[in-house]
Design a protein around this motif. Structure first.
Motif, PDB file in Angstrom:
ATOM      1  N   MET A 168       0.812  -1.217   0.000  1.00 14.23           N
ATOM      2  CA  MET A 168       0.000   0.000   0.000  1.00 14.23           C
ATOM      3  C   MET A 168       0.851   1.275   0.000  1.00 14.23           C
ATOM      4  SD  MET A 168      -3.182   0.851  -0.302  1.00 14.23           S
ATOM      5  CE  MET A 168      -4.182  -0.537   0.240  1.00 14.23           C
ATOM      6  N   GLN A 169       1.972   1.264   0.696  1.00 12.79           N
ATOM      7  CA  GLN A 169       2.842   2.433   0.641  1.00 12.79           C
ATOM      8  C   GLN A 169       3.284   2.699  -0.793  1.00 12.79           C
ATOM      9  OE1 GLN A 169       5.980   1.568   3.593  1.00 12.79           O
ATOM     10  NE2 GLN A 169       5.380   3.451   4.626  1.00 12.79           N
ATOM     11  N   TYR A 171       1.762   1.715  -3.467  1.00 10.67           N
ATOM     12  CA  TYR A 171       0.580   2.070  -4.262  1.00 10.67           C
ATOM     13  C   TYR A 171       0.278   3.564  -4.148  1.00 10.67           C
ATOM     14  CZ  TYR A 171      -4.146   1.678  -6.183  1.00 10.67           C
ATOM     15  OH  TYR A 171      -5.277   1.825  -6.947  1.00 10.67           O
ATOM     16  N   TYR A 172       0.314   4.091  -2.941  1.00 12.35           N
ATOM     17  CA  TYR A 172       0.120   5.533  -2.747  1.00 12.35           C
ATOM     18  C   TYR A 172       1.147   6.319  -3.569  1.00 12.35           C
ATOM     19  CZ  TYR A 172      -3.086   5.500   1.336  1.00 12.35           C
ATOM     20  OH  TYR A 172      -4.147   5.369   2.183  1.00 12.35           O
ATOM     21  N   GLN A 176       0.547   8.908  -6.724  1.00 13.59           N
ATOM     22  CA  GLN A 176       1.041  10.283  -6.720  1.00 13.59           C
ATOM     23  C   GLN A 176       1.933  10.538  -7.924  1.00 13.59           C
ATOM     24  OE1 GLN A 176       0.186  12.874  -4.488  1.00 13.59           O
ATOM     25  NE2 GLN A 176       1.135  13.968  -6.219  1.00 13.59           N
ATOM     26  N   LEU A 205      -6.745   8.135  -4.854  1.00 14.59           N
ATOM     27  CA  LEU A 205      -5.825   8.407  -3.749  1.00 14.59           C
ATOM     28  C   LEU A 205      -6.591   8.946  -2.549  1.00 14.59           C
ATOM     29  CD1 LEU A 205      -2.926   8.367  -2.799  1.00 14.59           C
ATOM     30  CD2 LEU A 205      -2.576  10.593  -3.891  1.00 14.59           C
ATOM     31  N   ARG A 208      -8.443   6.056  -0.862  1.00 17.67           N
ATOM     32  CA  ARG A 208      -7.561   5.211  -0.048  1.00 17.67           C
ATOM     33  C   ARG A 208      -7.234   5.897   1.278  1.00 17.67           C
ATOM     34  NH1 ARG A 208      -7.333  -0.184  -1.594  1.00 17.67           N
ATOM     35  NH2 ARG A 208      -7.079  -0.321  -3.850  1.00 17.67           N
ATOM     36  N   ARG A 209      -6.978   7.194   1.227  1.00 13.67           N
ATOM     37  CA  ARG A 209      -6.664   7.922   2.461  1.00 13.67           C
ATOM     38  C   ARG A 209      -7.871   7.935   3.412  1.00 13.67           C
ATOM     39  NH1 ARG A 209      -3.413  12.628  -0.836  1.00 13.67           N
ATOM     40  NH2 ARG A 209      -1.310  11.721  -0.598  1.00 13.67           N
ATOM     41  N   GLU A 212      -8.098   4.518   4.955  1.00 18.15           N
ATOM     42  CA  GLU A 212      -7.061   4.363   5.973  1.00 18.15           C
ATOM     43  C   GLU A 212      -7.462   5.082   7.259  1.00 18.15           C
ATOM     44  OE1 GLU A 212      -2.878   6.432   6.224  1.00 18.15           O
ATOM     45  OE2 GLU A 212      -2.759   4.691   4.887  1.00 18.15           O
ATOM     46  N   HIS A 252      -3.461  -1.907   4.151  1.00 21.77           N
ATOM     47  CA  HIS A 252      -3.520  -0.636   4.881  1.00 21.77           C
ATOM     48  C   HIS A 252      -2.880  -0.777   6.265  1.00 21.77           C
ATOM     49  CE1 HIS A 252      -5.732   2.218   2.407  1.00 21.77           C
ATOM     50  NE2 HIS A 252      -6.604   1.294   2.087  1.00 21.77           N
ATOM     51  N   LYS A 255       0.834  -0.815   6.097  1.00 23.47           N
ATOM     52  CA  LYS A 255       1.328   0.557   5.868  1.00 23.47           C
ATOM     53  C   LYS A 255       1.304   1.343   7.178  1.00 23.47           C
ATOM     54  CE  LYS A 255       0.288   4.811   3.252  1.00 23.47           C
ATOM     55  NZ  LYS A 255      -0.059   5.661   4.392  1.00 23.47           N
TER      56      LYS A 255
END
Length: 272
Positions: A168-169, A171-172, A176, A205, A208-209, A212, A252, A255
């Motif tokens: 996931m890290q 993926y973020y 970006q 994005l 996902r945030r 999380e 998640h 991460k």
């Protein structure tokens, strides 16, 4: 999020996408693959590039060869090594003699590309853009003003991030990275073309945030297992989608653990 749908495309034929690019949809429809994997035939100066041969299906391989006709297939390019993209590679290579190209660190134990690609490498006009997250060896390919986005960004659904290969890290960071680009159009690994793609990337994005934040809020309220969190946060009835939701939740949590916000004791996770 504004996902797209399309009428089920014809099978066994190459559909014109734009000049020099055609799409064959494999016969592997499903809840995780939509109508099937998109195999792209891309015109090059010396013949054809096949991007993502698709699943291990001899009929699909015959469809690719029939669509190529008298034009030689000069290379086989892989976006990543999940079976629905890699499966037909060996049969297509056997039929054509074309070399394979893929990320330099293959995630598949039984596949090593003939020509390993690093981020930024160019093959037949396709520039490799390393976009890990959905898969560690995932490559998107920039071509003129479009991006073959494979499974990192799809027009019909979000992508599963399945640890340990899914991260996931990463993926973020890859989302970006795409936001910082100016591609006009995405051609994904499943589903139709995506116009104005950066709008969807930004929403993915943000989604996902938000997810999380909901996971972390739930952990502050009460420690829970991955299964409990997925049941609480996702309204999934299909067994396969339930599993996918649990894998996303685990991604998640891993991460959050790496960032110091969560920890686990056995099967139970809690906020730190």
């Amino acid at each position: 999020m504004p996902f797209l749908t399309e009428t089920e495309p014809p099978r066994g034929v190459a559909l014109d996408v734009m000049p020099g690019i055609r799409r064959i949809v494999a016969r592997n429809p499903g809840i995780m693959t939509y109508h099937g994997t998109n195999t792209y035939l891309i015109a090059a100066a010396d013949g054809l590039t096949v991007l993502d041969p698709g699943p291990d299906d001899p009929i699909h391989v015959r469809d690719i060869l029939a669509a190529a006709g008298e034009t030689p297939i000069r290379r086989i390019v892989l976006s990543h090594t999940h079976h629905d993209h890699l499966g037909a590679t060996a049969a297509l290579q056997s039929a054509t003699g074309a070399p394979t190209y893929g990320f330099e660190h293959s995630a598949a134990l039984r596949f090593t590309p003939d020509h390993p690609l690093a981020d930024g490498d160019v093959v037949a006009g396709l520039t490799a853009v390393h976009t890990p997250g959905h898969a560690s060896d995932h490559l998107a390919f920039a071509y003129q003003d479009i991006l073959f986005s494979a499974d990192h960004v799809m027009s019909w659904s979000s992508s599963i991030v399945n640890p340990p290969d899914g991260d996931m890290q990463a993926y973020y960071a890859s989302l970006q990275r795409l936001l910082d680009r100016a591609d006009r159009l995405y051609l994904p690994g499943h589903g139709p073309a995506l116009l104005e793609p950066r709008t969807l990337v930004a929403e993915m994005l943000a989604h996902r945030r938000k997810r999380e934040a909901a996971i972390l809020e739930a952990l502050h309220g009460d420690p829970a297992s991955v299964t409990d969190l997925a049941a609480r946060l996702y309204a999934k009835q299909n067994p396969m989608l339930k599993i996918a939701a649990e894998r996303n939740v685990l991604a998640h949590l891993l991460k959050l653990r790496a960032e110091g916000f969560a920890a686990e004791h056995g099967a139970v996770w809690h906020a730190t």
